[in-house]
Design an enzyme around this catalytic site. Structure first.
Site, PDB file in Angstrom:
ATOM      1  N   ASN A  33      -3.909  -7.636  -6.550  1.00  0.00           N
ATOM      2  CA  ASN A  33      -2.768  -7.428  -5.643  1.00  0.00           C
ATOM      3  C   ASN A  33      -2.778  -8.498  -4.555  1.00  0.00           C
ATOM      4  O   ASN A  33      -1.757  -9.084  -4.216  1.00  0.00           O
ATOM      5  CB  ASN A  33      -2.827  -6.049  -4.975  1.00  0.00           C
ATOM      6  CG  ASN A  33      -2.881  -4.926  -5.977  1.00  0.00           C
ATOM      7  OD1 ASN A  33      -2.497  -5.114  -7.112  1.00  0.00           O
ATOM      8  ND2 ASN A  33      -3.377  -3.766  -5.580  1.00  0.00           N
ATOM      9  N   ASP A  34      -3.968  -8.708  -4.008  1.00  0.00           N
ATOM     10  CA  ASP A  34      -4.083  -9.742  -2.973  1.00  0.00           C
ATOM     11  C   ASP A  34      -4.243 -11.126  -3.569  1.00  0.00           C
ATOM     12  O   ASP A  34      -3.781 -12.110  -2.986  1.00  0.00           O
ATOM     13  CB  ASP A  34      -5.265  -9.428  -2.046  1.00  0.00           C
ATOM     14  CG  ASP A  34      -4.854  -8.452  -0.967  1.00  0.00           C
ATOM     15  OD1 ASP A  34      -3.780  -8.662  -0.376  1.00  0.00           O
ATOM     16  OD2 ASP A  34      -5.579  -7.477  -0.738  1.00  0.00           O
ATOM     17  N   ARG A  67     -10.456   3.475  -1.614  1.00  0.00           N
ATOM     18  CA  ARG A  67      -9.944   2.714  -0.466  1.00  0.00           C
ATOM     19  C   ARG A  67     -10.283   3.510   0.795  1.00  0.00           C
ATOM     20  O   ARG A  67      -9.475   4.306   1.274  1.00  0.00           O
ATOM     21  CB  ARG A  67      -8.421   2.527  -0.585  1.00  0.00           C
ATOM     22  CG  ARG A  67      -7.993   1.571  -1.691  1.00  0.00           C
ATOM     23  CD  ARG A  67      -6.484   1.390  -1.678  1.00  0.00           C
ATOM     24  NE  ARG A  67      -6.046   0.241  -2.450  1.00  0.00           N
ATOM     25  CZ  ARG A  67      -5.641   0.284  -3.724  1.00  0.00           C
ATOM     26  NH1 ARG A  67      -5.606   1.427  -4.367  1.00  0.00           N
ATOM     27  NH2 ARG A  67      -5.263  -0.804  -4.345  1.00  0.00           N
ATOM     28  N   ARG A  94     -15.302   1.140  -1.115  1.00  0.00           N
ATOM     29  CA  ARG A  94     -15.016  -0.135  -0.464  1.00  0.00           C
ATOM     30  C   ARG A  94     -15.085   0.069   1.043  1.00  0.00           C
ATOM     31  O   ARG A  94     -14.528   1.046   1.563  1.00  0.00           O
ATOM     32  CB  ARG A  94     -13.624  -0.611  -0.878  1.00  0.00           C
ATOM     33  CG  ARG A  94     -13.232  -1.918  -0.234  1.00  0.00           C
ATOM     34  CD  ARG A  94     -11.943  -2.438  -0.791  1.00  0.00           C
ATOM     35  NE  ARG A  94     -10.804  -1.705  -0.274  1.00  0.00           N
ATOM     36  CZ  ARG A  94      -9.549  -1.955  -0.642  1.00  0.00           C
ATOM     37  NH1 ARG A  94      -9.292  -2.877  -1.543  1.00  0.00           N
ATOM     38  NH2 ARG A  94      -8.553  -1.286  -0.128  1.00  0.00           N
ATOM     39  N   ARG A 106       2.964  -9.588  -0.434  1.00  0.00           N
ATOM     40  CA  ARG A 106       3.078  -8.518  -1.433  1.00  0.00           C
ATOM     41  C   ARG A 106       4.003  -7.389  -0.989  1.00  0.00           C
ATOM     42  O   ARG A 106       4.407  -6.557  -1.795  1.00  0.00           O
ATOM     43  CB  ARG A 106       1.685  -7.974  -1.788  1.00  0.00           C
ATOM     44  CG  ARG A 106       0.955  -7.397  -0.625  1.00  0.00           C
ATOM     45  CD  ARG A 106      -0.510  -7.162  -0.924  1.00  0.00           C
ATOM     46  NE  ARG A 106      -0.772  -5.824  -1.447  1.00  0.00           N
ATOM     47  CZ  ARG A 106      -1.975  -5.301  -1.584  1.00  0.00           C
ATOM     48  NH1 ARG A 106      -3.054  -6.016  -1.258  1.00  0.00           N
ATOM     49  NH2 ARG A 106      -2.147  -4.097  -2.041  1.00  0.00           N
ATOM     50  N   CYS A 116      -9.463  -4.224 -10.195  1.00  0.00           N
ATOM     51  CA  CYS A 116      -8.918  -2.976  -9.659  1.00  0.00           C
ATOM     52  C   CYS A 116      -7.534  -3.153  -9.049  1.00  0.00           C
ATOM     53  O   CYS A 116      -7.048  -2.273  -8.355  1.00  0.00           O
ATOM     54  CB  CYS A 116      -9.888  -2.357  -8.653  1.00  0.00           C
ATOM     55  SG  CYS A 116     -10.194  -3.415  -7.252  1.00  0.00           S
ATOM     56  N   HIS A 128       0.824  -1.217   0.000  1.00  0.00           N
ATOM     57  CA  HIS A 128       0.000   0.000   0.000  1.00  0.00           C
ATOM     58  C   HIS A 128       0.853   1.259   0.000  1.00  0.00           C
ATOM     59  O   HIS A 128       0.433   2.299  -0.476  1.00  0.00           O
ATOM     60  CB  HIS A 128      -1.007  -0.040   1.152  1.00  0.00           C
ATOM     61  CG  HIS A 128      -2.134  -0.971   0.847  1.00  0.00           C
ATOM     62  ND1 HIS A 128      -2.139  -2.259   1.285  1.00  0.00           N
ATOM     63  CD2 HIS A 128      -3.229  -0.809   0.062  1.00  0.00           C
ATOM     64  CE1 HIS A 128      -3.225  -2.860   0.808  1.00  0.00           C
ATOM     65  NE2 HIS A 128      -3.900  -2.008   0.069  1.00  0.00           N
ATOM     66  N   GLU A 136     -10.520 -11.742  -4.195  1.00  0.00           N
ATOM     67  CA  GLU A 136      -9.066 -11.651  -4.029  1.00  0.00           C
ATOM     68  C   GLU A 136      -8.492 -12.818  -3.223  1.00  0.00           C
ATOM     69  O   GLU A 136      -7.302 -12.888  -2.993  1.00  0.00           O
ATOM     70  CB  GLU A 136      -8.668 -10.290  -3.438  1.00  0.00           C
ATOM     71  CG  GLU A 136      -9.505  -9.809  -2.297  1.00  0.00           C
ATOM     72  CD  GLU A 136      -9.224  -8.355  -1.892  1.00  0.00           C
ATOM     73  OE1 GLU A 136      -8.291  -7.716  -2.401  1.00  0.00           O
ATOM     74  OE2 GLU A 136      -9.961  -7.856  -1.018  1.00  0.00           O
TER      75      GLU A 136
HETATM   76  C1  PEP Z   1      -6.163  -5.690  -4.531  1.00  0.00           C
HETATM   77  O1  PEP Z   1      -5.924  -6.457  -3.595  1.00  0.00           O
HETATM   78  O2  PEP Z   1      -5.872  -5.938  -5.722  1.00  0.00           O
HETATM   79  C2  PEP Z   1      -6.813  -4.397  -4.268  1.00  0.00           C
HETATM   80  C3  PEP Z   1      -7.187  -3.609  -5.251  1.00  0.00           C
HETATM   81  O3  PEP Z   1      -6.967  -4.027  -2.978  1.00  0.00           O
HETATM   82  P1  PEP Z   1      -5.765  -3.476  -2.076  1.00  0.00           P
HETATM   83  O4  PEP Z   1      -4.571  -3.236  -2.954  1.00  0.00           O
HETATM   84  O5  PEP Z   1      -6.237  -2.242  -1.423  1.00  0.00           O
HETATM   85  O6  PEP Z   1      -5.551  -4.601  -1.110  1.00  0.00           O
HETATM   86 MG    MG Z   2      -6.860  -6.196  -1.668  1.00  0.00          MG
END
Ligand code: PEP
Ligand code: MG
Length: 602
Positions: free
Chosen positions: A476-477, A313, A349, A487, A524, A206, A453
Site C-alpha cells: 500500500n505504501d 495494526r 506491528r 494513496r 501484507c 486506512h 514499503e
Molecule cells: C502497507 O503499507 O502495505 C501496509 C500493509 O501498511 P498500512 O496499510 O497500514 O500502511
Molecule cells: Mg504501510
C-alpha cells in the site's frame, strides 16, 4: 457481507435517478436512506462584541454547556452497563463539562476581551493545553484529551452543528460525508449504519482498509456527493463496482438485490475452503494469514481459517484509549491475541501513526503531527516511535511480556535505513534488559521483522536482511512512495496501480534479497487479498500472504488450483512487461486459461 436491506422504498422516487461512480473501497451492496453528515468545522465566525451584547454571549455559552451535558447524559443512557470503559469515560466528561477550568475561564475571556464564545473557548483551551503540556506525569498530561473532547462538543453546539451521532437515527442508514477518518469508520461498527460514501479517499487509505475489515460496504471519492443528495433520499451503494444509484427506480433496486444474492451464494460456496490446507496442487505451502486492526476481529479471523496474524495494526488500539502509556492495558490486549492464536504466530506491528492516521491524545514534543505539511513524508511510523522512546519502550515491553503466551513476531513499520533499524533494535534491547532486571519472563527468541514499503529499503534489502528474521512487504505504501501517488487522494487514484512493473520488480527484488539470506518474505498490502494479483505474487515467490480475513477462502481456493512451476513461469513473464497495461493484458488472457472456474466468466 451485509444483506441488501430495502428501507421504505416505495414506488418511483420523487427525484430523478442518477448513477455516480467512485472508488470501490469495501464490497457489499446495500440500499437505504441517506444521512448527509456535515461535520462541525472550526469556521464559526470570530467576532468582537458590542458591550451591550456581552452578557447575551455569556448566556449563549452557558446554554451550550447545558446542551453538552444533556447530550452526554443521553449518550450514557444509551450505553449498555457492561461497557464499563465507555461509561467511565462519559462519566468523566459529564463531570468535566462544568469544570471551572473550561467554564469560568471562557466566561472571563468573553467579558474581558469582548469576543464571541467560540473564540473565547478556543483561547481558553489553548491555555489549558499549555498547562497540561508542562505536566511531567504522562498519565495526567494525557487527560488533556478529555478536556479537548468536551470542549469540542461545546464548540459544536455553539457553532450550530446537528448532532454528530448516528445512533439517534431510527432506520438503518447510509452515511454520505465529505471525508471519513479511520477512527470514524471504527465507530460505525456500533451504529445503525449500512454503509458509507465519501467525497475523499482512495482504495488503500486506512479508512477503506478498516471498512473492509469490518465488512461495511463503502464507496469513496465521489466528488461533491454531499451536494448532490439530501438526508432522507434513497440510495443504492454497490461497493463491488464503486457505483451508487441515487433515487433508484424500483427495477434498479430489484436488480441490485439479485446481484447481492448471487454474491452471497458465491461467498457461501467458497466457505468450504476454510478447512483445507493452503498449498498448491504439487504441494507448495504458502502461509495465509490475516490483517486485523482490532481484537474484536479474532473470531472472524478464526472463522476464515487464518494461520495466524500477519499484521496487527496496533495503532488502532490507541484511538479509543484514553491512557496511551498504560503498559498493562496494552499487555492485556497482546496477551489476548497471542493466546487466541497459539501456536500460530501473531505479528504485532509497532505504532504506525501519522500519514492518514492521527491519535489526538498522543504526546508529540512540540509538534502537531496532524498539521504536518506533508504527513506521509513526515514524522510517521517508526520515526515517531524513535522520537518518543518512552512510549515506544512501553509498547515493546508490553509485547515482550505477552510473548510467553504464544508466538509473537515484532514488526517495525516504514524502516527506511539501516540506522533506523539499529536504533529500533537498541530500544528493543533496552526493553528486554529492563524486563530481565525485574525478573519478568519473555520469549528470548522472539522474531523481529521489518516492513519493506519505502524504496530505500528495497534498495538496501540485502543489507537489512542480515539484521532481521523476516520481511513483510507493505505494498500500500510501496506503491505510494515509489510512484509518488498519495494513496488517499481520489484525484490520482486512477494512477495507483499495483500491477505497475516498477512495483512488481520491487517486490521481486525484496523476495530475492530475503531468500538469499534465508529469511521468509511475507506481503501484507491490499494486493495480498486481490484475486487478480495473488497469482502474480505467488509467482514472485512470496512465502506468506496476509490479507483481510474475508479474502482468505478466495485466495486459498486460487492457491489450491495452482501449480508451482506454472506460477514461476507466470512471475517470469510478468517481470518482462514494460507497463501496467501490458501486465493486465497478459493476465486477462492467462488467468481464464489456467483458472477457468475462477476467471472464465469474466
Ligand atoms: C502497507 O503499507 O502495505 C501496509 C500493509 O501498511 P498500512 O496499510 O497500514 O500502511
Ligand atoms: Mg504501510
Amino acid at each position: 457481507m451485509k444483506p441488501v436491506r430495502n428501507n421504505n422504498i416505495q414506488g418511483t422516487p420523487a427525484e430523478q435517478p442518477a448513477t455516480l461512480y467512485g472508488i470501490c473501497a469495501s464490497p457489499g451492496i446495500v440500499v437505504g436512506k441517506i444521512l448527509v453528515l456535515r461535520r462541525h468545522t472550526r469556521k464559526a465566525g470570530w467576532y468582537h462584541l458590542r458591550p451591550e451584547k456581552i452578557e447575551n454571549e455569556v448566556n449563549r455559552f452557558l446554554q451550550s454547556i447545558d446542551g453538552a451535558e444533556h447530550e452526554l447524559v443521553h449518550l450514557r443512557s444509551q450505553l449498555a452497563e457492561d461497557l464499563a470503559d465507555a461509561l467511565s469515560i462519559i462519566d468523566s466528561h459529564i463531570l468535566m463539562v462544568r469544570d471551572r477550568m473550561i467554564v469560568d475561564r471562557t466566561v472571563k475571556i468573553i467579558r474581558k476581551r469582548k469576543i464571541n464564545a467560540e473564540w473565547a473557548l478556543a483561547k481558553a483551551l489553548n491555555r489549558i493545553k499549555k498547562r497540561f503540556n508542562a505536566i511531567e506525569d504522562p498519565y495526567i498530561r494525557e487527560r488533556y484529551a478529555d478536556v479537548k473532547q468536551v470542549a469540542d462538543r461545546v464548540f459544536g453546539i455553539l457553532s450550530g452543528r446537528a448532532g454528530d451521532s448516528f445512533a439517534d437515527v431510527d432506520n438503518q442508514i447510509i452515511i454520505v460525508a465529505h471525508d471519513f477518518s479511520p477512527e470514524d469508520t471504527l465507530r460505525l461498527r456500533s451504529e445503525s449504519v449500512l454503509g458509507f460514501i465519501t467525497e475523499k479517499g482512495g482504495a488503500t487509505s486506512h479508512t477503506a482498509i478498516v471498512a473492509r475489515s469490518l465488512g461495511i460496504p463503502a464507496v469513496l471519492g465521489i466528488e461533491q456527493i454531499t451536494r448532490k443528495c439530501a438526508t432522507g433520499d434513497t440510495i443504492i451503494l454497490d461497493g463491488h463496482s464503486g457505483r451508487v444509484c441515487l433515487n433508484p427506480t424500483h427495477d434498479q433496486v430489484e436488480q441490485y438485490q439479485e446481484y447481492s444474492r448471487q454474491y452471497q451464494a458465491f461467498s457461501d460456496d467458497i466457505a468450504f475452503f476454510v478447512h483445507l490446507m493452503p498449498e498448491t496442487i504439487d504441494g507448495l505451502r504458502v502461509k495465509l494469514t490475516a490483517n486485523i486492526e482490532t481484537i474484536d476481529e479474532v473470531n472472524t479471523v478464526q472463522k476464515f481459517g487464518a494461520e495466524g496474524i500477519g499484521l496487527f495494526r496496533s495503532e488502532f488500539d490507541y484511538f479509543h484509549r484514553q491512557k496511551v502509556s498504560d503498559e498493562q492495558l496494552f499487555f492485556e490486549t497482546y496477551k489476548y491475541l497471542l493466546s487466541a492464536f497459539a501456536p500460530f504466530p501473531v505479528t504485532i506491528r509497532t505504532l504506525d501513526i501519522g500519514g492518514d492516521k492521527f491519535v489526538e491524545h498522543l504526546p508529540v514534543s512540540n509538534l502537531r503531527i496532524d498539521l504536518e505539511r506533508n504527513p506521509a513524508l513526515g514524522l510517521r511510523s517508526i520515526r515517531y516511535s524513535l522520537r518518543e522512546p518512552d512510549l515506544f519502550l512501553m509498547q515493546l515491553r508490553a509485547m515482550l511480556r505477552a510473548s510467553v503466551y504464544g508466538k509473537l513476531r515484532i514488526l517495525f513499520p516504514m524502516i527506511s535505513s539501516l540506522d533506523e533499524l539499529e536504533s529500533a533494535n537498541q530500544l528493543l534491547d533496552s526493553a528486554k534488559n529492563r524486563l530481565l532486571e525485574k525478573g519478568v519472563p519473555f520469549d528470548p527468541d522472539v522474531e523481529v521483522g521489518i516492513m519493506i514499503e519505502v524504496p530505500s529499503a528495497v534498495m538496501m534489502a540485502d543489507s537489512l536482511a542480515r539484521k532481521v528474521d523476516y520481511f513483510s512487504i507493505g505494498t500500500n505504501d510501496m506503491i505510494q512512495y515509489s510512484m509518488a501517488i498519495d494513496r488517499g487522494n481520489e484525484h490520482v487514484a486512477h494512477m495507483y496501480d499495483p500491477l505497475n512493473p516498477a512495483v512488481i520488480r520491487m517486490i521481486k527484488r525484496t523476495v530475492d534479497a530475503g531468500h538469499a539470506r534465508g529469511i521468509d518474505v511475507s506481503l501484507c498490502g491490499e494486493m495480498a487479498g486481490d484475486v487478480m494479483t495473488v497469482p502474480v505474487l505467488l509467482g514472485l515467490g512470496l512465502d506468506e500472504l496476509s490479507m483481510r480475513p474475508s479474502a482468505l477462502p478466495f485466495v486459498k481456493r486460487l492457491l489450491r488450483c495452482s501449480c508451482s512451476s506454472q506460477l514461476t513461469e507466470l512471475g517470469d513473464k510478468i517481470l518482462q512487461c514494460d507497463d501496467g497495461a501490458e501486465v493486465r493484458d497478459f493476465l486477462n488472457s492467462y488467468l481464464p486459461e489456467y483458472y477457468p472456474e475462477e476467471f472464465g466468466g469474466r
